[in-house]
Design an enzyme around this catalytic site. Structure first.
Site, PDB file in Angstrom:
ATOM      1  N   GLN A 110       0.843  -1.225  -0.177  1.00 62.49           N
ATOM      2  CA  GLN A 110      -0.057  -0.149   0.104  1.00 62.49           C
ATOM      3  C   GLN A 110       0.933   1.309   0.225  1.00 62.49           C
ATOM      4  OE1 GLN A 110      -2.014  -1.146   3.772  1.00 62.49           O
ATOM      5  NE2 GLN A 110      -3.510  -1.994   2.764  1.00 62.49           N
ATOM      6  N   ASP A 113       6.448   4.496  -1.714  1.00 62.71           N
ATOM      7  CA  ASP A 113       7.687   5.021  -1.498  1.00 62.71           C
ATOM      8  C   ASP A 113       8.783   4.116  -2.344  1.00 62.71           C
ATOM      9  OD1 ASP A 113       8.118   2.600  -0.029  1.00 62.71           O
ATOM     10  OD2 ASP A 113       7.368   3.500   1.761  1.00 62.71           O
ATOM     11  N   HIS A 128      -1.215   1.519  -4.566  1.00 62.36           N
ATOM     12  CA  HIS A 128      -1.624   2.932  -4.625  1.00 62.36           C
ATOM     13  C   HIS A 128      -0.476   3.791  -5.305  1.00 62.36           C
ATOM     14  CE1 HIS A 128      -3.662   1.897  -0.384  1.00 62.36           C
ATOM     15  NE2 HIS A 128      -4.299   1.769  -1.375  1.00 62.36           N
ATOM     16  N   CYS A 187       2.779  20.564 -17.066  1.00 60.76           N
ATOM     17  CA  CYS A 187       3.410  19.517 -18.080  1.00 60.76           C
ATOM     18  C   CYS A 187       4.104  20.482 -19.196  1.00 60.76           C
ATOM     19  CB  CYS A 187       2.289  18.550 -18.712  1.00 60.76           C
ATOM     20  SG  CYS A 187       2.801  17.581 -19.761  1.00 60.76           S
ATOM     21  N   SER A 228       0.364  -2.918   8.685  1.00 61.64           N
ATOM     22  CA  SER A 228      -1.083  -2.391   8.006  1.00 61.64           C
ATOM     23  C   SER A 228      -2.196  -2.429   8.867  1.00 61.64           C
ATOM     24  CB  SER A 228      -1.442  -2.824   6.660  1.00 61.64           C
ATOM     25  OG  SER A 228      -2.557  -2.242   6.018  1.00 61.64           O
ATOM     26  N   SER A 229      -2.944  -1.555   9.095  1.00 58.27           N
ATOM     27  CA  SER A 229      -4.002  -1.883   9.882  1.00 58.27           C
ATOM     28  C   SER A 229      -5.216  -2.248   9.224  1.00 58.27           C
ATOM     29  CB  SER A 229      -4.453  -0.321  10.711  1.00 58.27           C
ATOM     30  OG  SER A 229      -4.965   0.638   9.563  1.00 58.27           O
ATOM     31  N   ASN A 253       1.846  -6.270  13.471  1.00 55.70           N
ATOM     32  CA  ASN A 253       1.399  -4.810  13.360  1.00 55.70           C
ATOM     33  C   ASN A 253       1.483  -4.548  14.785  1.00 55.70           C
ATOM     34  OD1 ASN A 253       0.521  -2.672  11.649  1.00 55.70           O
ATOM     35  ND2 ASN A 253      -1.153  -2.664  12.957  1.00 55.70           N
ATOM     36  N   ARG A 254       1.631  -3.170  14.835  1.00 64.95           N
ATOM     37  CA  ARG A 254       1.387  -2.339  16.374  1.00 64.95           C
ATOM     38  C   ARG A 254       0.109  -1.779  16.203  1.00 64.95           C
ATOM     39  NH1 ARG A 254       7.295  -0.790  15.715  1.00 64.95           N
ATOM     40  NH2 ARG A 254       8.504  -1.948  17.814  1.00 64.95           N
ATOM     41  N   GLY A 255      -0.657  -2.402  17.053  1.00 66.69           N
ATOM     42  CA  GLY A 255      -2.078  -1.763  16.944  1.00 66.69           C
ATOM     43  C   GLY A 255      -3.102  -2.886  16.374  1.00 66.69           C
TER      44      GLY A 255
END
Length: 283
Positions: A110, A113, A128, A187, A228-229, A253-255
């Site tokens: 997702q 970067d 994404h 552009c 990812s949540s 995951n944290r959370g």
């Protein structure tokens, strides 16, 4: 039933957690689905972590129909480009090593970067889009972010230097004030509006992109979710498909996440150290 592990100072518990997570790969390769939590160790703030401040991300309709939003975006993108120099971390490198060893069918991320590719991963579906690519809305001309930001400097001399101390936001851009006079780059091929080649809030993941992620999952015998949540529907759709096939699901995951009730193994902890430990266990 989910096997749940939380942070512990007991090395035996950590070993058991990795053993349980390795079971996701018992029948063959897994698909790795990653979110912002794998990139926080590279210095990129996330939107939904426990310490993240409340934010109202820009929506696509705001960007397309309001020049003031475009000024704010390009000003923040330019300042953030200088302030945030990130590199792949041990989690990205562990994921690439697992893929190279045939333990992953690929990576669906997702994130925009590009850190998975820079770490050496080959089969990466960017759900994404890519923040490194800028495209023309009218005719689809594509340019690199670095090129477009150089045009920004030409049109707005001294702006980046004057705002070098601005706070960096979770999307990697800076929170810059005083943008009323900012000249927005266009552009050079046709004069059309430029936008990042990413999925904004209010847009949908292109069908062909999701189909590519589905294909990676179809070849997998497990699904591993890292950082990812699953607050965004695209990841949840992949979880639904894994659930229907009754393949094991692992979560790091944290959370809380939207897959916790479906997970075979759930580790509450850091993505980078857990993926590194998993790679060391499996390879």
């Amino acid at each position: 039933m989910t096997v749940w592990f939380t942070p512990s100072s007991d090395p035996a518990d950590a070993s058991l957690a990795l053993d349980a997570l390795a079971s996701v790969f018992a029948e063959g390769p897994a698909l790795l689905l990653t979110g912002a939590g794998i990139s926080t160790d590279s210095g990129i703030p996330d939107y939904r972590g426990p310490d993240s401040p409340p934010r109202n991300p820009m929506r696509i309709d705001q960007y397309l129909h309001d020049e003031s939003y475009r000024r704010r975006f390009w000003a923040g993108a330019r300042v953030g480009f200088d302030a945030l120099h990130v590199e792949p971390n041990t989690g990205h490198r562990a994921a690439a090593a697992l893929e190279a060893a045939g333990m992953l069918t690929g990576i669906a991320t997702q994130n925009v970067d590009g850190l998975h590719q820079r770490a050496g991963a080959r089969r990466v579906v960017e759900l994404h889009g890519s923040g490194a690519t800028i495209r023309c809305v009218e005719h689809g001309h594509r340019w690199s972010r670095a090129e477009v930001l150089a045009w920004f400097d030409t049109a707005n001399p001294g702006f980046a230097e004057a705002n070098a101390d601005a706070r960096i936001a979770p999307d990697g851009d800076a929170e810059v004030d005083g943008v009323a006079d900012v000249v927005v780059p266009v552009c050079p091929a046709c004069g059309g509006m430029l936008r990042p080649d990413v999925v904004y809030f209010g847009e949908h993941v292109p069908r062909e992109v999701f189909a590519a992620a589905e294909s990676l999952l179809a070849d997998a015998t497990g699904l591993l979710i890292a950082g990812s949540s699953l607050a965004v529907n695209t990841g949840v759709r992949l979880v639904h498909r894994a659930t229907r096939r009754e393949i094991p699901i692992g979560v790091i995951n944290r959370g809380p996440t939207a897959a916790d009730a479906r997970a075979s193994v759930r580790i509450e902890g850091g993505v980078s150290e857990t993926l590194s430990g998993l790679a060391a266990r499996l390879l």
